[in-house]
Design an enzyme around this catalytic site. Structure first.
Site, short mmCIF file in Angstrom:
data_model
loop_
_atom_site.label_atom_id
_atom_site.label_comp_id
_atom_site.label_asym_id
_atom_site.label_seq_id
_atom_site.Cartn_x
_atom_site.Cartn_y
_atom_site.Cartn_z
N GLU A 1 1.70 5.56 12.62
CA GLU A 1 0.35 5.14 13.00
C GLU A 1 0.28 3.64 13.30
O GLU A 1 -0.43 3.22 14.20
CB GLU A 1 -0.59 5.48 11.83
CG GLU A 1 -1.99 5.86 12.26
CD GLU A 1 -2.81 6.35 11.08
OE1 GLU A 1 -2.57 7.50 10.64
OE2 GLU A 1 -3.67 5.60 10.58
N ASP A 2 1.02 2.85 12.55
CA ASP A 2 0.81 1.39 12.58
C ASP A 2 1.95 0.56 13.13
O ASP A 2 1.81 -0.66 13.22
CB ASP A 2 0.52 0.89 11.16
CG ASP A 2 -0.80 1.40 10.61
OD1 ASP A 2 -1.66 1.80 11.41
OD2 ASP A 2 -0.98 1.39 9.39
N HIS B 1 0.83 -1.22 0.00
CA HIS B 1 0.00 0.00 0.00
C HIS B 1 0.86 1.26 0.00
O HIS B 1 0.61 2.18 -0.78
CB HIS B 1 -0.95 -0.03 1.20
CG HIS B 1 -1.56 1.30 1.54
ND1 HIS B 1 -2.43 1.97 0.69
CD2 HIS B 1 -1.44 2.12 2.64
CE1 HIS B 1 -2.80 3.12 1.24
NE2 HIS B 1 -2.21 3.23 2.43
N ASP C 1 -3.29 8.48 -0.98
CA ASP C 1 -3.67 7.46 0.00
C ASP C 1 -5.13 7.05 -0.21
O ASP C 1 -5.47 5.86 -0.30
CB ASP C 1 -3.45 8.05 1.40
CG ASP C 1 -3.65 7.06 2.53
OD1 ASP C 1 -3.60 5.84 2.28
OD2 ASP C 1 -3.83 7.52 3.67
N1 LIG Z 1 -9.27 -0.17 1.20
C1 LIG Z 1 -8.54 -0.90 2.06
N2 LIG Z 1 -8.13 -0.32 3.23
C2 LIG Z 1 -7.38 -1.06 4.05
C3 LIG Z 1 -7.02 -2.39 3.76
N3 LIG Z 1 -6.26 -2.86 4.76
C4 LIG Z 1 -6.11 -1.86 5.64
N4 LIG Z 1 -6.80 -0.77 5.25
C5 LIG Z 1 -6.87 0.49 5.98
O1 LIG Z 1 -8.13 0.50 6.63
C6 LIG Z 1 -8.53 1.86 6.84
C7 LIG Z 1 -10.00 1.93 6.71
O2 LIG Z 1 -10.55 1.12 7.68
P1 LIG Z 1 -11.32 1.73 8.92
O3 LIG Z 1 -11.90 0.60 9.68
O4 LIG Z 1 -12.25 2.80 8.40
O5 LIG Z 1 -10.20 2.45 9.76
P2 LIG Z 1 -9.14 1.88 10.81
O6 LIG Z 1 -8.40 0.75 10.15
O7 LIG Z 1 -8.28 3.11 11.04
O8 LIG Z 1 -9.89 1.47 12.04
C8 LIG Z 1 -7.83 2.71 5.80
O9 LIG Z 1 -7.20 3.72 6.52
P3 LIG Z 1 -7.46 5.27 6.34
O10 LIG Z 1 -7.53 5.92 7.67
O11 LIG Z 1 -8.55 5.56 5.38
O12 LIG Z 1 -6.18 5.72 5.70
P4 LIG Z 1 -4.70 5.32 6.13
O13 LIG Z 1 -4.73 4.74 7.50
O14 LIG Z 1 -4.29 4.33 5.07
O15 LIG Z 1 -3.98 6.60 6.07
C9 LIG Z 1 -6.85 1.74 5.13
O16 LIG Z 1 -5.51 2.21 5.07
C10 LIG Z 1 -7.49 -2.98 2.54
O17 LIG Z 1 -7.25 -4.12 2.22
N5 LIG Z 1 -8.24 -2.17 1.73
MN LIG Z 2 -2.49 4.73 4.04
#
Ligand SMILES: Nc1nc2c(ncn2[C@@H]2O[C@H](COP(=O)(O)OP(=O)(O)O)[C@@H](OP(=O)(O)OP(=O)(O)O)[C@H]2O)c(=O)[nH]1
Ligand SMILES: [Mn+2]
Length: 179
Positions: free
Chosen positions: A66-67, A36, A123
């Site tokens: 963050e992770d 990613h 992102d």
């Molecule tokens: N589309 C998608 N997203 C995934 C996947 N695996 C992990 N993610 C991450 O999950 C987040 C969206 O899930 P949520 O349940 O809304 O958020 P959370 O993980 O922070 O609890 C996204 O973060 P975000 O806060 O929107 O952005 P960022 O943390 O990447 O900056 C994304 O980066 C995947 O397989 N597909």
């Molecule tokens: Mn991201």
């Protein structure tokens, strides 16, 4: 002379790959998480034609604080204050509850610097491209749909930053009936 990646950039890649080494995405194939962050930096270089190396490096590092156990102090020492500052701008405060973090992403998007906005746009583009073809493990269809709606609210506060990326995001929102 053929342009080549700088050693700083290569060290970023190596650092992110190491820090995210045990982390997987939520897609059914459990893609390594580092794919990613490489996608986000590649979108900026190839699709948005960004040559600002600190932005491309910060894209590689954008989820590492963050992770993982990496800290801003680590990033500043390894990659300098500029890269570290960009990562800081796109990092959620994990001590807040999820609803508050989601609300703050919308509110803070507008206040972000133009260079950090580029990273946020790329992102969201990568996450939404993934959501068009995959439902993350454990997500309902409704949750997937709500992510598109929320992401559009974030993107609406990032507009006026990069025409190419915004057109590509709008194509996705149009496809989902949100535009
Ligand atoms: N589309 C998608 N997203 C995934 C996947 N695996 C992990 N993610 C991450 O999950 C987040 C969206 O899930 P949520 O349940 O809304 O958020 P959370 O993980 O922070 O609890 C996204 O973060 P975000 O806060 O929107 O952005 P960022 O943390 O990447 O900056 C994304 O980066 C995947 O397989 N597909
Ligand atoms: Mn991201």
């Amino acid at each position: 002379m053929t342009p080549h990646p700088s050693s700083r950039f290569m060290e970023c890649l190596q650092y992110a790959a190491h820090k995210h080494r045990d982390q997987r995405r939520k897609d059914p194939a459990q893609t390594p998480y580092v794919n990613h962050v490489i996608n986000v930096s590649t979108i900026l270089a190839v699709e948005a034609c960004i040559e600002d190396e600190a932005v491309l490096m910060a894209a590689i590092l954008h989820d590492v604080v963050e992770d993982t156990d990496a800290t801003f102090a680590d990033l500043e020492a390894l990659f300098g204050a500029d890269v570290c500052g960009l990562v800081r701008e796109v990092t959620d405060d994990k001590s807040l509850d999820k609803q508050e973090r989601k609300r703050l992403q919308i509110a803070n998007a507008a206040k972000t610097s133009p260079r950090a906005k580029l990273i946020k746009l790329a992102d969201k583009l990568d996450n939404l491209r993934d959501l068009l073809v995959n439902t993350p493990q454990g997500w309902t269809e409704e949750r997937r749909e709500l992510y598109f709606v929320w992401a559009k609210q974030v993107v609406d506060n990032l507009r006026g930053t990069n025409t190419n990326l915004e057109l590509k995001l709008d194509e996705i929102f149009r496809q989902r009936g949100l535009l």
